[in-house]
Scaffold this active site. Structure first.
Site, PDB file in Angstrom:
ATOM      1  N   TRP A   1       0.828  -1.209   0.000  1.00 39.61           N
ATOM      2  CA  TRP A   1       0.000   0.000   0.000  1.00 39.61           C
ATOM      3  C   TRP A   1       0.862   1.259   0.000  1.00 39.61           C
ATOM      4  O   TRP A   1       0.369   2.351  -0.266  1.00 39.61           O
ATOM      5  CB  TRP A   1      -0.945  -0.003   1.210  1.00 39.61           C
ATOM      6  CG  TRP A   1      -0.266   0.227   2.553  1.00 39.61           C
ATOM      7  CD1 TRP A   1       0.881  -0.371   2.996  1.00 39.61           C
ATOM      8  CD2 TRP A   1      -0.685   1.097   3.604  1.00 39.61           C
ATOM      9  NE1 TRP A   1       1.191   0.059   4.266  1.00 39.61           N
ATOM     10  CE2 TRP A   1       0.251   0.959   4.668  1.00 39.61           C
ATOM     11  CE3 TRP A   1      -1.755   1.956   3.780  1.00 39.61           C
ATOM     12  CZ2 TRP A   1       0.146   1.664   5.869  1.00 39.61           C
ATOM     13  CZ3 TRP A   1      -1.872   2.659   4.969  1.00 39.61           C
ATOM     14  CH2 TRP A   1      -0.925   2.505   5.996  1.00 39.61           C
ATOM     15  N   ASP A   2       2.150   1.096   0.290  1.00 47.87           N
ATOM     16  CA  ASP A   2       3.083   2.224   0.306  1.00 47.87           C
ATOM     17  C   ASP A   2       2.919   3.083  -0.952  1.00 47.87           C
ATOM     18  O   ASP A   2       2.973   4.310  -0.897  1.00 47.87           O
ATOM     19  CB  ASP A   2       4.533   1.732   0.343  1.00 47.87           C
ATOM     20  CG  ASP A   2       4.837   0.775   1.496  1.00 47.87           C
ATOM     21  OD1 ASP A   2       3.905   0.114   1.982  1.00 47.87           O
ATOM     22  OD2 ASP A   2       6.011   0.665   1.883  1.00 47.87           O
TER      23      ASP A   2
ATOM     24  N   GLU B   1       0.359  -3.189  12.542  1.00 48.33           N
ATOM     25  CA  GLU B   1       0.536  -4.646  12.371  1.00 48.33           C
ATOM     26  C   GLU B   1       0.867  -5.371  13.674  1.00 48.33           C
ATOM     27  O   GLU B   1       1.153  -6.568  13.651  1.00 48.33           O
ATOM     28  CB  GLU B   1       1.625  -4.899  11.310  1.00 48.33           C
ATOM     29  CG  GLU B   1       1.178  -4.420   9.936  1.00 48.33           C
ATOM     30  CD  GLU B   1       2.305  -4.397   8.902  1.00 48.33           C
ATOM     31  OE1 GLU B   1       3.483  -4.381   9.305  1.00 48.33           O
ATOM     32  OE2 GLU B   1       1.983  -4.388   7.695  1.00 48.33           O
TER      33      GLU B   1
ATOM     34  N   LYS C   1       2.180  -0.018  16.314  1.00 46.77           N
ATOM     35  CA  LYS C   1       3.404  -0.066  15.524  1.00 46.77           C
ATOM     36  C   LYS C   1       3.603   1.216  14.710  1.00 46.77           C
ATOM     37  O   LYS C   1       4.680   1.758  14.599  1.00 46.77           O
ATOM     38  CB  LYS C   1       3.339  -1.263  14.570  1.00 46.77           C
ATOM     39  CG  LYS C   1       4.539  -1.377  13.654  1.00 46.77           C
ATOM     40  CD  LYS C   1       4.445  -2.588  12.747  1.00 46.77           C
ATOM     41  CE  LYS C   1       5.591  -2.627  11.751  1.00 46.77           C
ATOM     42  NZ  LYS C   1       5.464  -3.704  10.777  1.00 46.77           N
ATOM     43  N   GLN C   2       2.514   1.685  14.090  1.00 48.33           N
ATOM     44  CA  GLN C   2       2.605   2.814  13.151  1.00 48.33           C
ATOM     45  C   GLN C   2       1.220   3.439  13.066  1.00 48.33           C
ATOM     46  O   GLN C   2       0.235   2.827  13.493  1.00 48.33           O
ATOM     47  CB  GLN C   2       3.061   2.303  11.791  1.00 48.33           C
ATOM     48  CG  GLN C   2       2.094   1.331  11.137  1.00 48.33           C
ATOM     49  CD  GLN C   2       2.717   0.588   9.974  1.00 48.33           C
ATOM     50  OE1 GLN C   2       3.285  -0.486  10.150  1.00 48.33           O
ATOM     51  NE2 GLN C   2       2.597   1.139   8.781  1.00 48.33           N
TER      52      GLN C   2
HETATM   53  O1  IFM Z   1       3.679  -1.530   3.962  1.00 47.10           O
HETATM   54  C1  IFM Z   1       4.598  -1.466   4.989  1.00 47.10           C
HETATM   55  C2  IFM Z   1       3.858  -1.721   6.285  1.00 47.10           C
HETATM   56  O2  IFM Z   1       2.909  -0.715   6.516  1.00 47.10           O
HETATM   57  C3  IFM Z   1       4.820  -1.783   7.444  1.00 47.10           C
HETATM   58  N1  IFM Z   1       5.829  -2.772   7.202  1.00 47.10           N
HETATM   59  C4  IFM Z   1       6.593  -2.525   5.987  1.00 47.10           C
HETATM   60  C5  IFM Z   1       5.682  -2.489   4.778  1.00 47.10           C
HETATM   61  C6  IFM Z   1       6.493  -2.196   3.518  1.00 47.10           C
HETATM   62  O3  IFM Z   1       7.077  -0.942   3.584  1.00 47.10           O
END
Ligand code: IFM
Length: 775
Positions: A352-353, A487, A600-601
């Site tokens: 999704w990046d 995640e 995590k994010q």
């Molecule tokens: O898409 C990301 C995810 O959000 C976090 N782990 C790494 C992936 C790839 O950059």
């Protein structure tokens, strides 16, 4: 510090893999890591061709480590000039971001003290994406010598597969660590040879059956004693031998043409096309000039300049450089992997990046590249339909990790097999993220033709997937067993980010359907026929959107990340690293935060970022404060988004810290894994944090808005944005802002620090900052 260059000043083998990533040259069609031409023990060279994937000999598909076009060996009186066989007296490399050229100068001494200087220059041409060039020059400083230069193409390449399990805590030196990895073979040689002085190396990917052809033309500088063409099973080389007087310089100019059977413009056989590429180059001067001119055009649209802070200026240009070499506007069948074309990390898979982190950069600076990236999702719709069907649903669901086909390529286990992760099954939001990107592209460019032809089938077929995936709960609909962007938490129900974006997606799909019914009935009929779309489906999308649960606490405006999140154990963050970023609390890691409220994010914060107009300032403030305190930023996507939303809610100091974390993630190797490849999402996030964050830039349906609040060390921030087919040059300061609308047509009204400003074309309009901002 020169903000247009990145420099390596000494040879340090421990830092070599890091520089290999930083010094990647490329042109979107291919990327080549910045390895020394002769390599060194522990080097990790790689050339990656966009879209060339293969699954042979590997558990999941790899972006193939393709034949190496750089490989060059120089011998002086029989001693190989490399960092181990000779003594390195000095070493300097400089990546010129402005022209995409990597230049090297290494001074070697032989055992008897005789000194030689090796100079090289390399680039992957932006003017002709099928062409790579290398110049090699050798100077004898002290005495006569016999110098041999062998330069060719090495087709014996392998991908890193996995590091076998060693006892915990085992560490290998820089010179051993890659040798410990199991490798995968993806290429089989199909022929090598020379005709009329031009060499050809051909091979085929074993599983996916893609034909690759490299053509080699070597021009000598100096009169050789001998010139020999050598072919092996998997290599071709031109060897030339010179007798050098003291102070004399000799060398080679190498031109490499690359073609594959998967190139969109494929016509003639790859070998013929590769040979034609090297045949049409007059000389290196001409190839360099064409490359420099192409780069100049790119920078004039994409530069993001910070005046007053050269270190930040360099970091931003470095980010933009890597974004420019990651995308190919002429190939709508490929996207950008999480490490771009700069390394094997994540096996070159697409996440999704691209849609959420990268797309804004291309959309506002290189819209043709943005269009091509969206083309990839259209191209891979058949694979996405298979993913939906595998999950018992109609329509299309984009995979969490995508490669050439659009089928799911995400592994289920960590690379040592010890940990199971569920991103493959549960990180469904990528499908809504793609829909979001489709709509953003259409809105910013005004390109309805795209929306109605390629965008609509994506929106429609994915909307019908959601309708089936949602489950009823009373009168409402819910989405169970998912994972949001955070995640750390799997198998959750009603992830707020996913549910809200799915609702938005369903609404947008219905709205586009509605528009097409009046504006493009024939095209709609064609889509309906090819997708077997019933007349009532758009109504079902709207109905599902209305019923899908998206909870927000009415009293405090706090959005619960998923059902039951507020009941998870609160584990305070008590330790931070040298960059001020949180460390895992004792006993916790990526796979063991499930029972906690650690994040995590950005998840809710990402939602605030993507749909800023949907949440009041108060709601954004509340949620940012709540979730920021719980976020560990264990993804490089995280800091830039916190910088942007932090600035919106008045957290400027934190925003500067987050911006720095994102901007220097690779230059400072602050995650310790730059050797795997560039964190390209962070590069794009850095651009977003500068423009959307400190520049306060937003492109809304109502037009462009700017509310700059620059860090005190920045004097000005300058960038350009494309808006509805025209370009606006933006020059922002602490007390004033200037805008220039390039191109013919009517004036634009933009909003600057909250007030409307009329900007006629081709005139610089200056706006003074209101007192509230200046003071
Ligand atoms: O898409 C990301 C995810 O959000 C976090 N782990 C790494 C992936 C790839 O950059």
């Amino acid at each position: 510090m020169n903000p247009w260059t990145v420099v390596e000043n000494e040879w340090d083998p421990h830092r070599a893999n890091y520089f290999e990533t930083l010094f990647t040259v490329g042109n979107g069609r291919l990327g080549t890591r910045g390895s020394l031409e002769e390599r060194h023990t522990g080097s990790l060279p790689g050339t990656f061709l966009a879209g060339v994937y293969d699954a042979f000999d590997a558990p999941v598909v790899d972006l193939v480590n393709a034949p190496d076009w750089l490989v060059t060996e120089v011998f002086a009186d029989g001693t190989r000039l490399d960092t181990e066989s000779a003594t390195v007296l000095g070493h300097r490399r400089e990546l010129d971001l402005r022209r995409g050229v990597l230049a090297r100068e290494t001074k070697f001494a032989l055992p008897d003290g005789a000194r030689f200087v090796l100079r090289t220059e390399r680039f992957a041409s932006m003017a002709d994406r099928d062409l790579c060039c290398l110049r090699v020059r050798v100077t004898a400083l002290d005495r006569t010598a016999s110098v041999t230069i062998r330069s060719g193409i090495d087709g014996h390449r392998r991908n890193l597969e996995r590091l076998p399990a060693y006892p915990e805590g085992t560490e290998f030196g820089y010179d051993r660590k890659w040798d410990k990895w199991a490798l995968s073979t993806h290429l089989r040689s199909t022929g090598t040879g020379f005709v009329d002085g031009v060499g050809t190396l051909e091979c085929r990917t074993i599983d996916s059956g893609i034909d690759l052809a490299y053509a080699l033309r070597v021009e000598l500088s100096g009169i050789p004693e001998r010139r020999v063409e050598q072919r092996g099973h998997e290599s071709i080389t031109v060897e030339s031998e010179f007798a050098l007087a003291p102070g004399e310089t000799v060398g080679v100019d190498k031109f490499v043409g690359i073609a594959t059977s998967r190139d969109p413009k494929a016509g003639a056989a790859p070998a013929d096309r590769a040979r034609a590429t090297v045949a049409r180059v007059a000389d290196l001067k001409q190839a360099s000039a064409a490359n420099a001119a192409a780069w100049q055009r790119l920078w004039s649209a994409s530069d993001c300049e910070v005046v007053g802070d050269d270190r930040v200026a360099q970091a931003l240009r470095f980010a933009v450089y890597h974004l420019l070499i990651a995308a190919d506007p002429d190939d709508p069948t490929v996207s950008i992997g999480a490490k771009s074309l700069s390394g094997e990390g994540y096996r070159g898979h697409v996440f999704w990046d691209t849609e959420v982190m990268l797309l804004p950069f291309y959309l506002f600076t290189q819209p043709r590249a943005a269009r091509a990236l969206l083309g990839y999702r259209h191209h891979t719709l058949p694979g996405a339909r298979e993913v939906a069907a595998d999950n018992g649903a109609p329509g299309a669901r984009f995979p969490w990790e995508s490669a050439d086909t659009g089928r799911e390529e995400c592994p289920q286990y960590t690379s040592d097999g010890s940990g199971r992760f569920y991103t493959r099954e549960e990180e469904l939001h990528v499908t809504a993220d793609v829909a979001y990107a489709v709509m953003r592209y259409a809105e910013v460019t005004g390109d309805d033709a795209y929306l109605f032809t390629e965008g609509a089938p994506i929106l429609f077929d994915t909307a019908r997937y959601w309708v089936r995936r949602c489950e009823p709960e009373g009168a409402a609909l819910v989405l169970r067993t998912v994972m949001g962007p955070d995640e750390f938490h799997s198998h959750v129900d009603n992830n707020a980010y996913t549910n809200r974006l799915v609702r938005w997606h369903l609404e947008q799909a219905a709205a586009v359907h509605h528009r097409m019914a009046t504006e493009q009935p024939e095209l709609l009929a064609a889509h309906s026929e090819s997708l077997a779309l019933s007349a009532t489906e758009a109504e079902q999308w709207l109905d599902a959107a209305r019923r899908l649960r998206v909870p927000v606490d009415p009293d405090c405006g706090l959005i619960e990340q998923f059902d039951g999140y507020f009941d998870r154990t609160v584990v305070p963050i008590t330790e931070w690293d040298d960059n001020g970023m949180p460390r895992f609390p004792a006993g916790r890691d990526h796979l063991t935060c499930e029972d906690t409220s650690l994040v995590k994010q950005p998840d809710v914060v990402m939602l605030l970022h993507l749909l800023p107009e949907e949440y009041s300032l108060d709601t954004r403030r509340q949620n940012y404060a709540f979730y920021e305190a719980r976020t560990l930023h264990k993804s490089s996507l995280s800091p830039s988004i916190h910088a942007i939303v932090g600035l919106q809610v008045g957290e400027a100091d934190a925003a500067e810290r987050y911006f720095a974390r994102s901007a220097f993630v690779d230059l400072d190797d602050n995650q310790g894994n730059t050797e795997d490849g560039i964190h390209i999402a962070a590069a794009a996030g850095t651009w977003q944090a500068a423009t959307h964050g400190f520049g306060g830039f937003q492109a809304t349906r109502a037009g462009l808005r700017f509310s700059p609040v620059l860090p005190s060390s920045w004097e000005r921030l300058r960038f350009s944005v494309c808006w509805r087919g025209r370009r606006v040059r933006v020059d922002l300061g602490h007390q004033d802002a200037r805008f220039e609308l390039i191109g013919d047509g009517p004036a634009e009204t933009i909003t600057v620090w909250g007030d409307p400003v009329r900007v006629p074309p081709n005139e610089i309009v200056e706006v003074r900052a209101p007192q509230s901002v200046v003071s």
